[in-house]
Design a protein around this motif. Structure first.
Motif, PDB file in Angstrom:
ATOM      1  N   ILE A 159      34.933  12.953 -37.919  1.00  0.00           N
ATOM      2  CA  ILE A 159      36.073  12.515 -37.101  1.00  0.00           C
ATOM      3  C   ILE A 159      35.700  11.263 -36.322  1.00  0.00           C
ATOM      4  O   ILE A 159      36.492  10.317 -36.216  1.00  0.00           O
ATOM      5  CB  ILE A 159      36.508  13.651 -36.155  1.00  0.00           C
ATOM      6  N   ASP A 160      34.473  11.240 -35.804  1.00  0.00           N
ATOM      7  CA  ASP A 160      34.019  10.051 -35.070  1.00  0.00           C
ATOM      8  C   ASP A 160      33.892   8.850 -36.006  1.00  0.00           C
ATOM      9  O   ASP A 160      34.210   7.717 -35.629  1.00  0.00           O
ATOM     10  CB  ASP A 160      32.668  10.328 -34.403  1.00  0.00           C
ATOM     11  N   GLY A 161      33.429   9.092 -37.230  1.00  0.00           N
ATOM     12  CA  GLY A 161      33.330   8.010 -38.196  1.00  0.00           C
ATOM     13  C   GLY A 161      34.687   7.437 -38.540  1.00  0.00           C
ATOM     14  O   GLY A 161      34.854   6.209 -38.669  1.00  0.00           O
ATOM     15  N   GLN A 162      35.698   8.309 -38.685  1.00  0.00           N
ATOM     16  CA  GLN A 162      37.058   7.850 -38.972  1.00  0.00           C
ATOM     17  C   GLN A 162      37.615   7.026 -37.810  1.00  0.00           C
ATOM     18  O   GLN A 162      38.328   6.045 -38.011  1.00  0.00           O
ATOM     19  CB  GLN A 162      37.958   9.052 -39.254  1.00  0.00           C
ATOM     20  N   ALA A 163      37.275   7.449 -36.588  1.00  0.00           N
ATOM     21  CA  ALA A 163      37.754   6.704 -35.413  1.00  0.00           C
ATOM     22  C   ALA A 163      37.083   5.325 -35.326  1.00  0.00           C
ATOM     23  O   ALA A 163      37.701   4.342 -34.910  1.00  0.00           O
ATOM     24  CB  ALA A 163      37.479   7.509 -34.148  1.00  0.00           C
ATOM     25  N   PHE A 164      35.811   5.261 -35.738  1.00  0.00           N
ATOM     26  CA  PHE A 164      35.054   4.015 -35.613  1.00  0.00           C
ATOM     27  C   PHE A 164      35.381   3.020 -36.728  1.00  0.00           C
ATOM     28  O   PHE A 164      35.270   1.804 -36.540  1.00  0.00           O
ATOM     29  CB  PHE A 164      33.549   4.339 -35.627  1.00  0.00           C
ATOM     30  N   LEU A 165      35.834   3.487 -37.885  1.00  0.00           N
ATOM     31  CA  LEU A 165      35.992   2.624 -39.061  1.00  0.00           C
ATOM     32  C   LEU A 165      36.918   1.424 -38.831  1.00  0.00           C
ATOM     33  O   LEU A 165      36.544   0.289 -39.160  1.00  0.00           O
ATOM     34  CB  LEU A 165      36.469   3.449 -40.253  1.00  0.00           C
ATOM     35  N   PRO A 166      38.132   1.594 -38.298  1.00  0.00           N
ATOM     36  CA  PRO A 166      38.991   0.407 -38.114  1.00  0.00           C
ATOM     37  C   PRO A 166      38.384  -0.611 -37.158  1.00  0.00           C
ATOM     38  O   PRO A 166      38.543  -1.820 -37.335  1.00  0.00           O
ATOM     39  CB  PRO A 166      40.305   0.985 -37.577  1.00  0.00           C
ATOM     40  N   HIS A 167      37.661  -0.131 -36.148  1.00  0.00           N
ATOM     41  CA  HIS A 167      37.008  -1.052 -35.212  1.00  0.00           C
ATOM     42  C   HIS A 167      35.847  -1.786 -35.883  1.00  0.00           C
ATOM     43  O   HIS A 167      35.591  -2.967 -35.593  1.00  0.00           O
ATOM     44  CB  HIS A 167      36.518  -0.278 -33.983  1.00  0.00           C
ATOM     45  N   ALA A 168      35.164  -1.095 -36.788  1.00  0.00           N
ATOM     46  CA  ALA A 168      34.072  -1.733 -37.528  1.00  0.00           C
ATOM     47  C   ALA A 168      34.620  -2.859 -38.405  1.00  0.00           C
ATOM     48  O   ALA A 168      34.033  -3.950 -38.497  1.00  0.00           O
ATOM     49  CB  ALA A 168      33.338  -0.701 -38.378  1.00  0.00           C
ATOM     50  N   HIS A 169      35.743  -2.586 -39.079  1.00  0.00           N
ATOM     51  CA  HIS A 169      36.372  -3.641 -39.883  1.00  0.00           C
ATOM     52  C   HIS A 169      36.745  -4.842 -39.003  1.00  0.00           C
ATOM     53  O   HIS A 169      36.537  -5.994 -39.385  1.00  0.00           O
ATOM     54  CB  HIS A 169      37.636  -3.099 -40.566  1.00  0.00           C
ATOM     55  N   GLU A 170      37.277  -4.580 -37.808  1.00  0.00           N
ATOM     56  CA  GLU A 170      37.676  -5.672 -36.929  1.00  0.00           C
ATOM     57  C   GLU A 170      36.464  -6.453 -36.424  1.00  0.00           C
ATOM     58  O   GLU A 170      36.510  -7.692 -36.306  1.00  0.00           O
ATOM     59  CB  GLU A 170      38.479  -5.118 -35.742  1.00  0.00           C
ATOM     60  N   LEU A 171      35.355  -5.755 -36.143  1.00  0.00           N
ATOM     61  CA  LEU A 171      34.125  -6.444 -35.742  1.00  0.00           C
ATOM     62  C   LEU A 171      33.676  -7.437 -36.810  1.00  0.00           C
ATOM     63  O   LEU A 171      33.293  -8.575 -36.502  1.00  0.00           O
ATOM     64  CB  LEU A 171      33.015  -5.427 -35.479  1.00  0.00           C
ATOM     65  N   LEU A 172      33.740  -7.034 -38.064  1.00  0.00           N
ATOM     66  CA  LEU A 172      33.318  -7.914 -39.157  1.00  0.00           C
ATOM     67  C   LEU A 172      34.285  -9.088 -39.327  1.00  0.00           C
ATOM     68  O   LEU A 172      33.859 -10.211 -39.616  1.00  0.00           O
ATOM     69  CB  LEU A 172      33.205  -7.113 -40.453  1.00  0.00           C
TER      70      LEU A 172
END
Length: 311
Positions: A59-72
């Motif tokens: 669940i934490d990974g799913q929450a972090f994924l869109p933010h990770a894409h935005e960081l890149l």
């Protein structure tokens, strides 16, 4: 946050397997595991759960994924903003209504695909320092003024000889002249409050005064071109010099006159400066455009100071 770990996390999340993420990133599967573990330690959460089918996001990974894409995406935009050929060409034009501004407008019309960032730096030393540091790509200046040598790593080319005109109000004794010989200006009061000691344009007018016996007054504060035009329009005893390519607008009631100066015509020698190692591809395009669209230099019947850089 280490972008390599974020990039590895995104690759693993998209692939669903650490092995496929390793192949995509051209690193070992062990390196993928280490990067993911380091990211999890930094965030203090588990991002993946290992299953028989591979790696599934928590669940934490799913929450972090869109933010990770935005960081890149932000990192890529940041890199693109300074990547050669992708950032705007940054050019110093000194004044918004001067000849250099007109040259750059012409360049923009001819090459609308090139992004421009136009700045106005008053001091030549500031402009040269910016060229050397890479924060500026080109600057329009008069080159060769005494006591203002250029560093060896700064290149230049003379691009425009701008003829001076006399600007008078309607009651000035020369207001009705179609042209005026330079020698005839001796004894007339020419007011130029924008002359700043130590600048290249002040060195130019100092030489003009010395050679032709003119009287140029730089007294009083410089309130800008609008105040200068108001004063010249209302004061019959005052005139000023104005570049022939300088664009000015004044109220119709001012009745100002722009009068060509002849025998000889004093011309201001504009040059383009740049750093010899500047790699911006648009810089070469700008130089080629100026070479193809500006007139010749040192024409018969014109005057420039002896120190003006040759073409």
């Amino acid at each position: 946050m280490d972008l390599d770990t974020v990039r590895t996390f995104v690759a693993a999340a998209d692939a669903g397997r650490f092995q496929e993420a390793a192949a995509e990133l051209a690193i070992s599967q062990q390196a993928v595991s280490k990067r993911i573990a380091a990211l999890e330690r930094g965030l203090g959460v588990r991002l993946f759960t290992r299953t028989a089918r591979g790696a599934e996001l928590t669940i934490d990974g799913q929450a972090f994924l869109p933010h990770a894409h935005e960081l890149l995406r932000v990192a890529e935009r940041a890199a693109a903003s300074v990547r050669t050929g992708h950032r705007p060409l940054r050019v110093d034009i000194l004044a918004s209504r001067g000849a250099a501004s007109g040259l750059m407008r012409g360049f923009h019309r001819a090459h609308p695909e090139i992004d421009l960032d136009v700045v106005m730096l008053l001091d030549m030393d500031t402009a040269v320092a910016a060229l050397r540091s890479g924060t500026l790509d080109a600057s329009f200046r008069a080159v060769g003024a005494p006591g203002r040598p250029l560093p060896e790593d700064i290149a230049y080319v003379r691009v425009l000889d701008e003829p001076l005109e006399l600007l008078t109000g309607p009651a000035h004794t020369l207001a009705g002249a179609r042209s005026v010989p330079l020698a005839r200006l001796a004894g007339h009061r020419i007011w130029m409050p924008g002359l700043t000691p130590g600048t290249e344009w002040t060195a130019y007018y100092d030489d003009l005064v010395a050679e032709f016996g003119l009287t140029i007054e730089a007294t009083g504060p410089n309130f800008g071109s609008d105040a200068l035009l108001d004063t010249v329009a209302d004061t019959p005893a005052l005139a000023t010099f104005m570049g022939g390519h300088t664009r000015l607008v004044w109220p119709a009631g001012h009745g100002l006159r722009r009068i060509p100066v002849t025998d000889p015509t004093p011309v201001y020698p504009h040059a383009l400066l740049w750093h010899r190692d500047n790699p911006h591809p648009a810089l070469a395009t700008l130089r080629a455009h100026l070479a193809a669209t500006t007139a010749g230099h040192d024409a018969a019947g014109t005057w420039t100071p002896a120190w003006a850089a040759p073409r």
